[in-house]
Design a protein around this motif. Sequence first.
Motif, PDB file in Angstrom:
ATOM      1  N   LEU A  39      13.930  43.920-104.849  1.00 25.50           N
ATOM      2  CA  LEU A  39      14.805  45.095-104.776  1.00 25.50           C
ATOM      3  C   LEU A  39      15.701  44.949-103.554  1.00 25.50           C
ATOM      4  O   LEU A  39      15.218  44.927-102.420  1.00 25.50           O
ATOM      5  N   ASP A  40      17.003  44.824-103.770  1.00 25.30           N
ATOM      6  CA  ASP A  40      17.921  44.590-102.656  1.00 25.30           C
ATOM      7  C   ASP A  40      18.728  45.824-102.271  1.00 25.30           C
ATOM      8  O   ASP A  40      19.545  45.778-101.370  1.00 25.30           O
ATOM      9  N   ILE A  41      18.500  46.928-102.947  1.00 28.06           N
ATOM     10  CA  ILE A  41      19.183  48.177-102.602  1.00 28.06           C
ATOM     11  C   ILE A  41      18.320  48.908-101.577  1.00 28.06           C
ATOM     12  O   ILE A  41      17.124  49.068-101.777  1.00 28.06           O
ATOM     13  N   LYS A  42      18.915  49.330-100.497  1.00 24.77           N
ATOM     14  CA  LYS A  42      18.156  49.966 -99.412  1.00 24.77           C
ATOM     15  C   LYS A  42      18.165  51.489 -99.479  1.00 24.77           C
ATOM     16  O   LYS A  42      17.309  52.146 -98.900  1.00 24.77           O
ATOM     17  N   THR A  45      21.756  57.592-103.513  1.00 25.15           N
ATOM     18  CA  THR A  45      22.182  58.986-103.365  1.00 25.15           C
ATOM     19  C   THR A  45      21.568  59.793-104.512  1.00 25.15           C
ATOM     20  O   THR A  45      21.776  59.482-105.681  1.00 25.15           O
ATOM     21  N   LEU A  46      20.794  60.815-104.130  1.00 25.18           N
ATOM     22  CA  LEU A  46      20.122  61.664-105.120  1.00 25.18           C
ATOM     23  C   LEU A  46      21.066  62.732-105.654  1.00 25.18           C
ATOM     24  O   LEU A  46      22.166  62.942-105.125  1.00 25.18           O
ATOM     25  N   LEU A  47      20.622  63.432-106.691  1.00 26.82           N
ATOM     26  CA  LEU A  47      21.413  64.491-107.321  1.00 26.82           C
ATOM     27  C   LEU A  47      21.924  65.524-106.325  1.00 26.82           C
ATOM     28  O   LEU A  47      23.046  65.992-106.433  1.00 26.82           O
ATOM     29  N   ASP A  48      21.071  65.894-105.365  1.00 22.37           N
ATOM     30  CA  ASP A  48      21.453  66.936-104.406  1.00 22.37           C
ATOM     31  C   ASP A  48      22.349  66.416-103.286  1.00 22.37           C
ATOM     32  O   ASP A  48      22.690  67.154-102.366  1.00 22.37           O
ATOM     33  N   GLY A  49      22.738  65.130-103.355  1.00 24.19           N
ATOM     34  CA  GLY A  49      23.617  64.552-102.341  1.00 24.19           C
ATOM     35  C   GLY A  49      22.880  63.919-101.173  1.00 24.19           C
ATOM     36  O   GLY A  49      23.498  63.259-100.343  1.00 24.19           O
ATOM     37  N   SER A  50      21.570  64.127-101.095  1.00 21.24           N
ATOM     38  CA  SER A  50      20.807  63.523 -99.997  1.00 21.24           C
ATOM     39  C   SER A  50      20.617  62.029-100.264  1.00 21.24           C
ATOM     40  O   SER A  50      20.764  61.552-101.392  1.00 21.24           O
ATOM     41  N   ILE A  51      20.309  61.315 -99.211  1.00 29.07           N
ATOM     42  CA  ILE A  51      20.117  59.865 -99.303  1.00 29.07           C
ATOM     43  C   ILE A  51      18.623  59.559 -99.337  1.00 29.07           C
ATOM     44  O   ILE A  51      17.866  60.040 -98.493  1.00 29.07           O
ATOM     45  N   TYR A  52      18.226  58.778-100.321  1.00 31.27           N
ATOM     46  CA  TYR A  52      16.833  58.330-100.446  1.00 31.27           C
ATOM     47  C   TYR A  52      16.766  56.926 -99.859  1.00 31.27           C
ATOM     48  O   TYR A  52      17.379  56.000-100.382  1.00 31.27           O
ATOM     49  N   GLU A  53      16.046  56.782 -98.756  1.00 35.45           N
ATOM     50  CA  GLU A  53      15.878  55.489 -98.091  1.00 35.45           C
ATOM     51  C   GLU A  53      14.621  54.814 -98.624  1.00 35.45           C
ATOM     52  O   GLU A  53      13.560  55.432 -98.688  1.00 35.45           O
ATOM     53  N   ILE A  54      14.741  53.539 -98.988  1.00 35.23           N
ATOM     54  CA  ILE A  54      13.593  52.762 -99.439  1.00 35.23           C
ATOM     55  C   ILE A  54      12.687  52.492 -98.243  1.00 35.23           C
ATOM     56  O   ILE A  54      13.138  52.007 -97.207  1.00 35.23           O
ATOM     57  N   ASP A  85       1.865  61.611-105.810  1.00 39.87           N
ATOM     58  CA  ASP A  85       0.966  60.762-105.021  1.00 39.87           C
ATOM     59  C   ASP A  85       1.589  59.465-104.524  1.00 39.87           C
ATOM     60  O   ASP A  85       1.033  58.809-103.655  1.00 39.87           O
ATOM     61  N   TYR A  86       2.713  59.067-105.101  1.00 39.00           N
ATOM     62  CA  TYR A  86       3.353  57.797-104.752  1.00 39.00           C
ATOM     63  C   TYR A  86       4.854  57.979-104.595  1.00 39.00           C
ATOM     64  O   TYR A  86       5.415  58.982-105.025  1.00 39.00           O
ATOM     65  N   GLU A  87       5.492  56.961-104.018  1.00 36.63           N
ATOM     66  CA  GLU A  87       6.947  56.940-103.911  1.00 36.63           C
ATOM     67  C   GLU A  87       7.520  56.663-105.298  1.00 36.63           C
ATOM     68  O   GLU A  87       7.236  55.621-105.892  1.00 36.63           O
ATOM     69  N   VAL A  88       8.318  57.596-105.800  1.00 35.60           N
ATOM     70  CA  VAL A  88       8.911  57.466-107.124  1.00 35.60           C
ATOM     71  C   VAL A  88      10.386  57.817-107.024  1.00 35.60           C
ATOM     72  O   VAL A  88      10.755  58.834-106.456  1.00 35.60           O
ATOM     73  N   LEU A  89      11.196  56.952-107.605  1.00 37.94           N
ATOM     74  CA  LEU A  89      12.629  57.192-107.701  1.00 37.94           C
ATOM     75  C   LEU A  89      13.002  57.031-109.168  1.00 37.94           C
ATOM     76  O   LEU A  89      12.697  55.998-109.779  1.00 37.94           O
ATOM     77  N   ASN A 140       7.005  45.324 -99.836  1.00 40.04           N
ATOM     78  CA  ASN A 140       8.070  44.414 -99.401  1.00 40.04           C
ATOM     79  C   ASN A 140       9.205  44.320-100.416  1.00 40.04           C
ATOM     80  O   ASN A 140      10.013  43.407-100.356  1.00 40.04           O
ATOM     81  N   GLN A 141       9.237  45.234-101.375  1.00 42.11           N
ATOM     82  CA  GLN A 141      10.228  45.311-102.449  1.00 42.11           C
ATOM     83  C   GLN A 141      10.194  44.110-103.395  1.00 42.11           C
ATOM     84  O   GLN A 141      11.177  43.785-104.056  1.00 42.11           O
ATOM     85  N   ASN A 142       9.042  43.436-103.474  1.00 45.92           N
ATOM     86  CA  ASN A 142       8.853  42.389-104.477  1.00 45.92           C
ATOM     87  C   ASN A 142       8.398  43.052-105.766  1.00 45.92           C
ATOM     88  O   ASN A 142       7.496  43.888-105.753  1.00 45.92           O
ATOM     89  N   GLN A 143       9.011  42.661-106.875  1.00 48.24           N
ATOM     90  CA  GLN A 143       8.647  43.257-108.150  1.00 48.24           C
ATOM     91  C   GLN A 143       7.247  42.805-108.564  1.00 48.24           C
ATOM     92  O   GLN A 143       6.938  41.631-108.565  1.00 48.24           O
ATOM     93  N   LYS A 144       6.403  43.772-108.901  1.00 48.47           N
ATOM     94  CA  LYS A 144       5.038  43.487-109.328  1.00 48.47           C
ATOM     95  C   LYS A 144       4.837  43.712-110.822  1.00 48.47           C
ATOM     96  O   LYS A 144       4.109  42.975-111.467  1.00 48.47           O
TER      97      LYS A 144
END
Length: 164
Positions: A39-42, A45-54, A85-89, A140-144
């Motif tokens: 995953l190379d995107i860091k 931008t969410l619906l509400d305009g806030s920034i979701y940081e990985i 319970d987990y990070e979900v985007l 580490n953003q490696n796809q599992k």
Amino acid sequence: MNEKLKKYIKSIIKYTILFVIVLNIISYYKSTDLNKEKLDIKSFTLLDGSIYEIKNDKPLLVHFWASWCPICSLEEQNIEKISKDYEVLTIATQSGNNKEIEEYLKNNSLTFNVVNDEDGILSKKFNIKAFPTTFIYDENQNQKFTEVGYTSTFGLYLRMWWSK
């Protein structure tokens, strides 16, 4: 229990197992063309305009869905549950403008993080051809894992746990 009932239950179990195996084979086949890169995107931008940081210290589930997709609507409560319970985007693809997606979320009691991929640009980047499609990355953003189609809550929890 009579013999007829036992036979019926055995048949149900046998066909359920066969059905699950076939679904997994289909999902595997459909996922062979997906983007397999790290995953190379860091940030998003969410619906509400806030920034979701990985975050670099937790596994991440990235879920592509569409409001018009019937399988997605069957799976949305699974995604909602795991998002507690987990990070979900989640990425809503070609599902209307922000207001339409917000209304869909409200009507379905969904609170997970959503990016609006109104023009399908992110879907193209990830090479999505069917919905829903789920990617799971380690810290580490490696796809599992990748999954095309319906995934159970238990299956999602198991994959996220395995990605730790």
